[in-house]
Design an enzyme around this catalytic site. Structure first.
Site, PDB file in Angstrom:
ATOM      1  N   ARG A  63       0.815  -1.221   0.000  1.00  0.00           N
ATOM      2  CA  ARG A  63       0.000   0.000   0.000  1.00  0.00           C
ATOM      3  C   ARG A  63       0.845   1.265   0.000  1.00  0.00           C
ATOM      4  O   ARG A  63       0.334   2.352  -0.307  1.00  0.00           O
ATOM      5  CB  ARG A  63      -0.987  -0.047   1.166  1.00  0.00           C
ATOM      6  CG  ARG A  63      -2.105  -1.051   0.929  1.00  0.00           C
ATOM      7  CD  ARG A  63      -2.911  -1.309   2.166  1.00  0.00           C
ATOM      8  NE  ARG A  63      -2.352  -2.384   2.965  1.00  0.00           N
ATOM      9  CZ  ARG A  63      -2.456  -2.449   4.285  1.00  0.00           C
ATOM     10  NH1 ARG A  63      -3.074  -1.503   4.946  1.00  0.00           N
ATOM     11  NH2 ARG A  63      -1.928  -3.459   4.936  1.00  0.00           N
ATOM     12  N   GLU A 100       2.626  -6.298  13.440  1.00  0.00           N
ATOM     13  CA  GLU A 100       1.554  -6.338  14.442  1.00  0.00           C
ATOM     14  C   GLU A 100       0.914  -7.727  14.418  1.00  0.00           C
ATOM     15  O   GLU A 100       0.466  -8.230  15.422  1.00  0.00           O
ATOM     16  CB  GLU A 100       0.500  -5.262  14.136  1.00  0.00           C
ATOM     17  CG  GLU A 100      -0.536  -5.077  15.233  1.00  0.00           C
ATOM     18  CD  GLU A 100      -1.674  -4.145  14.829  1.00  0.00           C
ATOM     19  OE1 GLU A 100      -1.732  -3.692  13.686  1.00  0.00           O
ATOM     20  OE2 GLU A 100      -2.529  -3.914  15.712  1.00  0.00           O
TER      21      GLU A 100
HETATM   22  O1  LIG Z   1       4.288  -0.851  11.511  1.00  0.00           O
HETATM   23  P1  LIG Z   1       4.120  -2.326  11.265  1.00  0.00           P
HETATM   24  O2  LIG Z   1       3.649  -3.069  12.494  1.00  0.00           O
HETATM   25  O3  LIG Z   1       5.345  -2.942  10.688  1.00  0.00           O
HETATM   26  O4  LIG Z   1       2.933  -2.523  10.226  1.00  0.00           O
HETATM   27  C1  LIG Z   1       2.713  -1.670   9.131  1.00  0.00           C
HETATM   28  C2  LIG Z   1       2.724  -2.418   7.838  1.00  0.00           C
HETATM   29  O5  LIG Z   1       1.678  -3.383   7.793  1.00  0.00           O
HETATM   30  C3  LIG Z   1       0.887  -3.184   6.624  1.00  0.00           C
HETATM   31  O6  LIG Z   1       1.360  -3.899   5.543  1.00  0.00           O
HETATM   32  P2  LIG Z   1       1.082  -5.459   5.338  1.00  0.00           P
HETATM   33  O7  LIG Z   1       2.223  -6.227   5.917  1.00  0.00           O
HETATM   34  O8  LIG Z   1      -0.276  -5.794   5.848  1.00  0.00           O
HETATM   35  O9  LIG Z   1       1.211  -5.603   3.780  1.00  0.00           O
HETATM   36  P3  LIG Z   1       0.398  -5.028   2.519  1.00  0.00           P
HETATM   37  O10 LIG Z   1       0.588  -3.530   2.481  1.00  0.00           O
HETATM   38  O11 LIG Z   1       1.090  -5.688   1.366  1.00  0.00           O
HETATM   39  O12 LIG Z   1      -1.039  -5.413   2.662  1.00  0.00           O
HETATM   40  C4  LIG Z   1       1.044  -1.710   6.348  1.00  0.00           C
HETATM   41  O13 LIG Z   1       0.732  -1.389   5.010  1.00  0.00           O
HETATM   42  C5  LIG Z   1       2.480  -1.464   6.689  1.00  0.00           C
HETATM   43  O14 LIG Z   1       3.343  -1.774   5.601  1.00  0.00           O
HETATM   44  N1  LIG Z   2      -4.388  -2.400  11.968  1.00  0.00           N
HETATM   45  C1  LIG Z   2      -3.862  -2.349  10.746  1.00  0.00           C
HETATM   46  N2  LIG Z   2      -4.604  -1.979   9.683  1.00  0.00           N
HETATM   47  C2  LIG Z   2      -4.065  -1.920   8.437  1.00  0.00           C
HETATM   48  N3  LIG Z   2      -2.806  -2.251   8.182  1.00  0.00           N
HETATM   49  C3  LIG Z   2      -2.037  -2.627   9.201  1.00  0.00           C
HETATM   50  N4  LIG Z   2      -0.739  -2.992   9.272  1.00  0.00           N
HETATM   51  C4  LIG Z   2      -0.448  -3.284  10.547  1.00  0.00           C
HETATM   52  N5  LIG Z   2      -1.503  -3.113  11.337  1.00  0.00           N
HETATM   53  C5  LIG Z   2      -2.519  -2.703  10.522  1.00  0.00           C
END
Ligand SMILES: O=P(O)(O)OC[C@H]1O[C@H](OP(=O)(O)OP(=O)(O)O)[C@H](O)[C@@H]1O
Ligand SMILES: Nc1ncnc2[nH]cnc12
Length: 177
Positions: A63, A100
């Site tokens: 994203r 997370e």
């Molecule tokens: O601060 P953090 O605890 O590290 O989490 C944040 C990350 O988690 C989500 O990505 P996700 O891993 O869900 O991947 P995506 O964007 O490909 O869906 C979000 O877009 C961040 O990249």
């Molecule tokens: N709560 C949340 N919603 C969307 N993206 C995330 N990446 C990590 N935590 C998330």
């Protein structure tokens, strides 16, 4: 007229128990469907960063690619993807970290950044900070400097900013929860 932050909050959708029980997922797809709001976000990011002499935008999969690329386009500077392991085709550097809701490894192409470049790292959301910190570590391993972190959303109750202060104090977000 609502502020940009209020407009964003009105569009971000909470999805309970996704992708795991106990997680409230911040879904930005309704934001992406609102073309005027996407323009307003891009313009806000441009006004924040146009005078920062950035050399590249690093966007975090997946994203972080969305507004990261729009910002790089507007600033007329390179966009560099940081991707989950095994996705980038050329030679990479790798960094592992906790999420997370799980764990992951991120990679960057070894030739993606030049020494001493000032880089902004963009992602949609800051949670624990592990992902952004991994991107920061990769940027520094290539000899570039993390000038700023930019997020659409900061889940402040998870204190991700604390993890990122090792890289820079310039950590901005458009909405906070
Ligand atoms: O601060 P953090 O605890 O590290 O989490 C944040 C990350 O988690 C989500 O990505 P996700 O891993 O869900 O991947 P995506 O964007 O490909 O869906 C979000 O877009 C961040 O990249
Ligand atoms: N709560 C949340 N919603 C969307 N993206 C995330 N990446 C990590 N935590 C998330």
């Amino acid at each position: 007229m609502n502020s940009l932050s209020e407009k964003l909050k009105a569009k971000i959708r909470d999805v309970e128990n996704f992708p795991k029980p106990g997680i409230t997922f911040k879904d930005i797809t309704p934001v992406l469907s609102d073309s005027k709001l996407c323009r307003d976000i891009t313009e806000e990011l441009l006004s924040r960063y146009k005078d920062e002499n950035l050399d590249a935008i690093v966007g975090v999969e997946s994203r972080g690619f969305l507004f990261g690329m729009l910002l790089a386009y507007e600033l007329n500077i390179p966009f560099v993807p940081v991707r989950k392991s095994g996705k980038l085709p050329f030679r990479t550097l790798k960094h592992s970290y906790d999420l997370e809701y799980g764990s992951a490894s991120m990679e960057i192409h070894v030739d993606a950044l030049q020494n001493n470049w000032n880089v902004l790292i963009h992602d949609d959301l800051l949670a624990t900070g592990g992902t952004a910190a991994a991107a920061g570590a990769l940027v520094e391993q290539l000899g570039a400097k993390v000038q700023s972190f930019s997020f659409l959303i900061d889940l402040t109750f998870l204190n991700g900013k604390d993890v990122l202060k090792n890289y820079t104090t310039k950590i901005n977000s458009l909405v906070q929860y």
